[in-house]
Design a protein around this motif. Sequence first.
Motif, PDB file in Angstrom:
ATOM      1  N   MET A  90       0.849  -1.182   0.000  1.00  0.00           N
ATOM      2  CA  MET A  90       0.000   0.000   0.000  1.00  0.00           C
ATOM      3  C   MET A  90       0.890   1.239   0.000  1.00  0.00           C
ATOM      4  O   MET A  90       1.860   1.313   0.748  1.00  0.00           O
ATOM      5  CB  MET A  90      -0.890  -0.028   1.257  1.00  0.00           C
ATOM      6  CG  MET A  90      -1.700   1.226   1.461  1.00  0.00           C
ATOM      7  SD  MET A  90      -2.738   1.235   2.946  1.00  0.00           S
ATOM      8  CE  MET A  90      -3.847  -0.097   2.588  1.00  0.00           C
ATOM      9  N   THR A  91       0.539   2.204  -0.809  1.00  0.00           N
ATOM     10  CA  THR A  91       1.288   3.463  -0.829  1.00  0.00           C
ATOM     11  C   THR A  91       0.762   4.386   0.259  1.00  0.00           C
ATOM     12  O   THR A  91      -0.323   4.171   0.809  1.00  0.00           O
ATOM     13  CB  THR A  91       1.152   4.174  -2.186  1.00  0.00           C
ATOM     14  OG1 THR A  91      -0.197   4.629  -2.332  1.00  0.00           O
ATOM     15  CG2 THR A  91       1.543   3.273  -3.348  1.00  0.00           C
ATOM     16  N   GLY A  92       1.514   5.440   0.530  1.00  0.00           N
ATOM     17  CA  GLY A  92       1.068   6.427   1.502  1.00  0.00           C
ATOM     18  C   GLY A  92      -0.255   7.059   1.100  1.00  0.00           C
ATOM     19  O   GLY A  92      -1.139   7.264   1.933  1.00  0.00           O
ATOM     20  N   ASN A  93      -0.403   7.367  -0.183  1.00  0.00           N
ATOM     21  CA  ASN A  93      -1.642   7.991  -0.640  1.00  0.00           C
ATOM     22  C   ASN A  93      -2.817   7.024  -0.566  1.00  0.00           C
ATOM     23  O   ASN A  93      -3.943   7.432  -0.249  1.00  0.00           O
ATOM     24  CB  ASN A  93      -1.481   8.538  -2.054  1.00  0.00           C
ATOM     25  CG  ASN A  93      -0.564   9.744  -2.090  1.00  0.00           C
ATOM     26  OD1 ASN A  93      -0.263  10.346  -1.067  1.00  0.00           O
ATOM     27  ND2 ASN A  93      -0.115  10.094  -3.273  1.00  0.00           N
ATOM     28  N   GLU A  94      -2.573   5.755  -0.846  1.00  0.00           N
ATOM     29  CA  GLU A  94      -3.639   4.753  -0.702  1.00  0.00           C
ATOM     30  C   GLU A  94      -4.057   4.640   0.753  1.00  0.00           C
ATOM     31  O   GLU A  94      -5.247   4.548   1.062  1.00  0.00           O
ATOM     32  CB  GLU A  94      -3.170   3.391  -1.236  1.00  0.00           C
ATOM     33  CG  GLU A  94      -3.024   3.342  -2.730  1.00  0.00           C
ATOM     34  CD  GLU A  94      -2.325   2.090  -3.232  1.00  0.00           C
ATOM     35  OE1 GLU A  94      -2.472   1.794  -4.430  1.00  0.00           O
ATOM     36  OE2 GLU A  94      -1.616   1.415  -2.439  1.00  0.00           O
ATOM     37  N   TYR A  95      -3.074   4.659   1.654  1.00  0.00           N
ATOM     38  CA  TYR A  95      -3.400   4.623   3.080  1.00  0.00           C
ATOM     39  C   TYR A  95      -4.249   5.828   3.466  1.00  0.00           C
ATOM     40  O   TYR A  95      -5.269   5.693   4.141  1.00  0.00           O
ATOM     41  CB  TYR A  95      -2.129   4.578   3.947  1.00  0.00           C
ATOM     42  CG  TYR A  95      -2.479   4.666   5.411  1.00  0.00           C
ATOM     43  CD1 TYR A  95      -2.800   3.520   6.124  1.00  0.00           C
ATOM     44  CD2 TYR A  95      -2.574   5.894   6.058  1.00  0.00           C
ATOM     45  CE1 TYR A  95      -3.183   3.599   7.452  1.00  0.00           C
ATOM     46  CE2 TYR A  95      -2.964   5.982   7.384  1.00  0.00           C
ATOM     47  CZ  TYR A  95      -3.259   4.831   8.071  1.00  0.00           C
ATOM     48  OH  TYR A  95      -3.658   4.916   9.380  1.00  0.00           O
ATOM     49  N   GLN A  96      -3.824   7.005   3.039  1.00  0.00           N
ATOM     50  CA  GLN A  96      -4.545   8.236   3.379  1.00  0.00           C
ATOM     51  C   GLN A  96      -5.993   8.157   2.902  1.00  0.00           C
ATOM     52  O   GLN A  96      -6.920   8.469   3.661  1.00  0.00           O
ATOM     53  CB  GLN A  96      -3.840   9.443   2.764  1.00  0.00           C
ATOM     54  CG  GLN A  96      -4.477  10.779   3.106  1.00  0.00           C
ATOM     55  CD  GLN A  96      -3.698  11.945   2.499  1.00  0.00           C
ATOM     56  OE1 GLN A  96      -2.646  11.776   1.891  1.00  0.00           O
ATOM     57  NE2 GLN A  96      -4.235  13.135   2.658  1.00  0.00           N
ATOM     58  N   LYS A  97      -6.187   7.725   1.678  1.00  0.00           N
ATOM     59  CA  LYS A  97      -7.543   7.625   1.136  1.00  0.00           C
ATOM     60  C   LYS A  97      -8.374   6.616   1.929  1.00  0.00           C
ATOM     61  O   LYS A  97      -9.528   6.887   2.288  1.00  0.00           O
ATOM     62  CB  LYS A  97      -7.492   7.217  -0.340  1.00  0.00           C
ATOM     63  CG  LYS A  97      -8.841   7.160  -1.003  1.00  0.00           C
ATOM     64  CD  LYS A  97      -8.718   6.818  -2.479  1.00  0.00           C
ATOM     65  CE  LYS A  97     -10.105   6.754  -3.098  1.00  0.00           C
ATOM     66  NZ  LYS A  97     -10.033   6.427  -4.531  1.00  0.00           N
ATOM     67  N   SER A  98      -7.791   5.473   2.243  1.00  0.00           N
ATOM     68  CA  SER A  98      -8.513   4.451   3.015  1.00  0.00           C
ATOM     69  C   SER A  98      -8.815   4.926   4.427  1.00  0.00           C
ATOM     70  O   SER A  98      -9.909   4.697   4.947  1.00  0.00           O
ATOM     71  CB  SER A  98      -7.700   3.152   3.069  1.00  0.00           C
ATOM     72  OG  SER A  98      -7.610   2.581   1.796  1.00  0.00           O
ATOM     73  N   MET A 106      -9.187   8.016   5.484  1.00  0.00           N
ATOM     74  CA  MET A 106     -10.154   9.105   5.505  1.00  0.00           C
ATOM     75  C   MET A 106     -11.584   8.630   5.228  1.00  0.00           C
ATOM     76  O   MET A 106     -12.541   9.359   5.447  1.00  0.00           O
ATOM     77  CB  MET A 106      -9.751  10.208   4.527  1.00  0.00           C
ATOM     78  CG  MET A 106      -8.522  10.991   4.988  1.00  0.00           C
ATOM     79  SD  MET A 106      -8.680  11.729   6.652  1.00  0.00           S
ATOM     80  CE  MET A 106      -8.029  10.440   7.735  1.00  0.00           C
ATOM     81  N   ARG A 107     -11.722   7.371   4.848  1.00  0.00           N
ATOM     82  CA  ARG A 107     -13.048   6.782   4.720  1.00  0.00           C
ATOM     83  C   ARG A 107     -13.758   6.784   6.071  1.00  0.00           C
ATOM     84  O   ARG A 107     -14.978   6.820   6.144  1.00  0.00           O
ATOM     85  CB  ARG A 107     -12.896   5.345   4.195  1.00  0.00           C
ATOM     86  CG  ARG A 107     -14.169   4.618   3.874  1.00  0.00           C
ATOM     87  CD  ARG A 107     -13.894   3.185   3.466  1.00  0.00           C
ATOM     88  NE  ARG A 107     -13.241   2.416   4.512  1.00  0.00           N
ATOM     89  CZ  ARG A 107     -13.845   1.924   5.600  1.00  0.00           C
ATOM     90  NH1 ARG A 107     -15.124   2.132   5.787  1.00  0.00           N
ATOM     91  NH2 ARG A 107     -13.178   1.228   6.492  1.00  0.00           N
ATOM     92  N   THR A 108     -12.975   6.807   7.164  1.00  0.00           N
ATOM     93  CA  THR A 108     -13.549   6.781   8.515  1.00  0.00           C
ATOM     94  C   THR A 108     -13.467   8.136   9.210  1.00  0.00           C
ATOM     95  O   THR A 108     -13.587   8.213  10.430  1.00  0.00           O
ATOM     96  CB  THR A 108     -12.843   5.711   9.378  1.00  0.00           C
ATOM     97  OG1 THR A 108     -11.447   6.034   9.474  1.00  0.00           O
ATOM     98  CG2 THR A 108     -13.001   4.327   8.779  1.00  0.00           C
ATOM     99  N   CYS A 109     -13.271   9.192   8.426  1.00  0.00           N
ATOM    100  CA  CYS A 109     -13.176  10.547   8.988  1.00  0.00           C
ATOM    101  C   CYS A 109     -14.371  11.366   8.525  1.00  0.00           C
ATOM    102  O   CYS A 109     -14.639  11.438   7.325  1.00  0.00           O
ATOM    103  CB  CYS A 109     -11.871  11.200   8.532  1.00  0.00           C
ATOM    104  SG  CYS A 109     -11.569  12.833   9.194  1.00  0.00           S
TER     105      CYS A 109
END
Length: 105
Positions: free
Chosen positions: A1-9, A11-14
């Motif tokens: 997983m990339t950093g941007n993929e992590y961020q997007k995933s 923020m699904r819970t934000c």
Amino acid sequence: MTGNEYQKSAMRTCRSPNLNHAVFGLCSEAGEVSGIMQKVFQGHKFDKNHIVKELGDCLWMIAEACSALDITFEEVMDQNIEKLKKRYPDGFEEEKSLFRNKNDI
């Protein structure tokens, strides 16, 4: 997983990225990481699984901060590595750590 993929995933819970929430949350979660190590200092058994979960919470808060600032996780990662390359071009040196340039933050 990339950093941007992590961020997007993450923020699904934000609900809505908020810099204040992210900064205070990061301090809180970092305190929990510190608390685990304090227990070890006091003689408790090191709980690797617990610290991994708390470090993940720290990452979540960083992702929220990035989202609130409208920047990507990978932008922060890239800028940090560039800063370290400039500061320590040949790898870490204690002398360069102790005596940094005035504007080196």
